[in-house]
Structures are given as structure tokens and as C-alpha cells.
Write a protein that holds these residues in place. Structure first.
Motif, PDB file in Angstrom:
ATOM      1  N   THR A 129      -9.756   0.018  -8.513  1.00 14.11           N
ATOM      2  CA  THR A 129      -9.687  -0.743  -9.769  1.00 14.11           C
ATOM      3  C   THR A 129     -10.256   0.058 -10.930  1.00 14.11           C
ATOM      4  OG1 THR A 129      -9.889  -2.839  -8.573  1.00 14.11           O
ATOM      5  CG2 THR A 129     -10.413  -2.858 -10.922  1.00 14.11           C
ATOM      6  N   GLN A 187      -7.807   2.726 -11.959  1.00 13.41           N
ATOM      7  CA  GLN A 187      -6.639   2.142 -12.613  1.00 13.41           C
ATOM      8  C   GLN A 187      -6.947   1.731 -14.047  1.00 13.41           C
ATOM      9  OE1 GLN A 187      -5.599  -1.084  -9.970  1.00 13.41           O
ATOM     10  NE2 GLN A 187      -4.179   0.175  -8.769  1.00 13.41           N
ATOM     11  N   ASN A 188      -8.126   1.153 -14.246  1.00 17.17           N
ATOM     12  CA  ASN A 188      -8.479   0.648 -15.573  1.00 17.17           C
ATOM     13  C   ASN A 188      -8.911   1.736 -16.547  1.00 17.17           C
ATOM     14  OD1 ASN A 188      -7.963  -1.931 -14.686  1.00 17.17           O
ATOM     15  ND2 ASN A 188     -10.102  -2.440 -14.276  1.00 17.17           N
ATOM     16  N   ARG A 202     -11.778  -0.995  -2.910  1.00 15.47           N
ATOM     17  CA  ARG A 202     -11.067  -1.735  -3.960  1.00 15.47           C
ATOM     18  C   ARG A 202     -11.757  -1.577  -5.309  1.00 15.47           C
ATOM     19  NH1 ARG A 202     -12.857  -7.158  -4.758  1.00 15.47           N
ATOM     20  NH2 ARG A 202     -14.713  -7.681  -3.537  1.00 15.47           N
TER      21      ARG A 202
END
Length: 273
Positions: free
Chosen positions: A256, A259-260, A252
Motif C-alpha cells: 500500500t 502504491q500510494n 500489505r
């Protein structure tokens, strides 16, 4: 103008800045001390002084252009004076925030060359966390030790964090004019560690210098901290006989991060999206 040619070296934590600076130091035309330089802080503090000092303000009110010219010459004089004992024509100056001060440096040194070291972001975070687990008796400069790993990661990647602040400056480089972009050279950590000879050859060629064959026995394996970091932001030692260090991290976290910071991966690691 400046008396020497300057190579401003910066990068993400643990992205090979110290190792690269040692490689560059072996070139006869390059001075590189492998130590973070106070020069950037001196220049920024000088700018702050000029901006806030009441006596300077009086000069600005009466003779603005002359005061600006004096300030420019004084800051260039600081750079020249700091490195005046050095005889090599090229000087490497290391600072973690050179990108943040890019416009100031370009004003002071229109011929500046800037080397930016990057690393896969999950590995940057994981390397910091791995080092933290080895130094649990010490806190981060940002007081992150008491946080959970998730909270610590959020703070590291925040706009003011050790990783996030650099990424913020790096992202803004996409808006530069093309002429200034040509004064930037990017070094990918994984490439540097797997083939340092090739990276060094490409870099010195970019500087129009003769290539060299570095002597890896001269590399100091005990690299100094990149900043006043309580031993948290350090580089792994280069070892030609061992494979590249790879840290595992929670899935995860990896998702993340990508994605960021998709823009970062599209530029430097497109195959990992």
C-alpha cells in the motif's frame, strides 16, 4: 541580507537528522546545536501577526510597499538576532517543516541551502511503530495510541500526519524552478548510516568547505526527540559495529505504501518498485 550562511536541515521522522547535525557540528566552520530550532515557528507566527493585526492592516492600506519592506527587514533581523552570539560562518537550523515554508525562507534568504533527509517509507513507519511498542504508557501527540495499527498507519501517512505532511511538501519540490532545486541537498538515510564519511564529504563539498574526518566517539548516542513527540518519533543510535537496523512490516502495508507514494520510490528508491 542575513549575516551568516544558513543550512536549513529537515527530514522524515527517524531519517538521521540528529546524527547528521552532530557530524556537521564537528566542522570548525559550522555551528550545529543538534536541537530543533524555534526559529521557523517564530517567523511563521510573525507572518501571522502581520497578516491579522489591525494596526499593521492600517499601514498596509496606506503604505503597502513600505510595510512589506519593513516586515521583510524585521524577519531578517529576527534571524540575525537569534544567531548573533554565534561566530561560525555557517549555521545549521533544524526544523521539521522547513520544506513547508520553503518559499518564505527563500524570500528571506535567497542564498539558503536546504538539506533534506529521507528514508524508505516502510522503515519510517515500522520504526515509529516499534518505538510505540516500547512506550505504550505514552500517547502520541496526535492521540494515536488507541487506534489499530492500520488506523495508526493511515493517520501517520495522511496529509496532516507526521509522515504524510512531510511527503506532501517533498512532492511539491518537483514543481520548483531549476535554480531553487540547486539549493537542495538530499541525504538518503541508508547511505548516511552505511557510509557517513562519504555523505559528510559530499555535503561539505557542496557547501564549498574543507572536508573533515569526523570522530564518531563524540557522537551522542542519546539523541533528543526531533519534536514534542512523547518519545514516539526518535532516531536509532548510530553504531559503526552493527548492521543497519531493518524492521519487518506486514506485506500489505508495504504494498500500500509503495502504491500510494510511487513518486517517492521512483526518485529515491527506484530499485524497490
Amino acid at each position: 541580507m542575513l549575516d551568516r550562511n544558513f543550512l536549513y536541515l529537515t527530514g522524515l521522522p527517524g531519517s538521521g537528522v540528529g546524527f547528521l547535525s552532530q557530524l556537521l557540528a564537528q566542522h570548525p566552520d559550522i555551528y550545529s546545536s543538534n536541537l530543533p530550532s524555534p526559529l521557523g515557528d517564530i517567523l511563521v507566527n510573525f507572518r501571522s501577526f502581520v497578516s491579522t493585526n489591525s494596526q499593521v492592516a492600517n499601514h498596509l492600506n496606506q503604505e503597502f510597499n513600505l510595510t512589506m519592506e519593513r516586515s521583510l527587514l524585521a524577519m531578517r533581523g529576527l534571524i540575525n538576532g537569534w544567531y548573533s552570539p554565534i561566530f561560525q560562518p555557517w549555521i545549521v537550523d533544524i526544523h521539521p517543516q522547513w520544506l513547508q515554508h520553503l518559499e518564505l525562507i527563500h524570500l528571506l534568504d535567497p542564498n539558503c541551502r536546504i538539506v533534506v533527509c529521507v528514508r524508505e517509507l516502510g522503515q519510517v513507519y515500522a520504526a515509529i511503530e516499534n518505538q510505540h511498542q516500547k512506550t505504550l504508557l505514552l500517547d502520541f501527540p496526535e492521540k494515536l495510541a488507541e487506534m489499530s495499527r492500520t488506523e495508526r498507519a493511515q493517520q501517520l501517512f495522511a496529509p496532516q500526519g507526521a509522515i504524510g505532511s512531510f511527503l506532501k511538501s517533498l512532492e511539491q519540490l518537483q514543481d520548483l524552478e531549476e535554480s531553487l532545486e540547486q539549493q537542495l541537498f538530499y541525504v538518503v538515510y541508508e547511505h548516511l548510516m552505511s557510509d557517513p564519511n562519504e555523505v559528510l564529504t559530499e555535503l561539505v563539498n557542496w557547501l564549498n568547505l574543507a572536508p573533515i574526518s569526523p570522530d564518531f566517539t563524540k557522537i551522542n548516542q542519546e539523541l533528543p526527540n526531533y519534536s514534542e513527540s512523547s518519545g514516539k518519533y526518535v532516531e536509532e543510535s548510530y553504531n559503526p559495529n552493527q548492521p543497519l537496523v531493518y524492521y519487518t512490516l506486514p506485506k500489505r502495508f508495504e504494498v500500500t505504501i509503495k502504491q500510494n507514494f510511487g513518486w517517492f520510490y521512483r526518485i529515491f528508491y527506484p530499485g524497490q518498485l
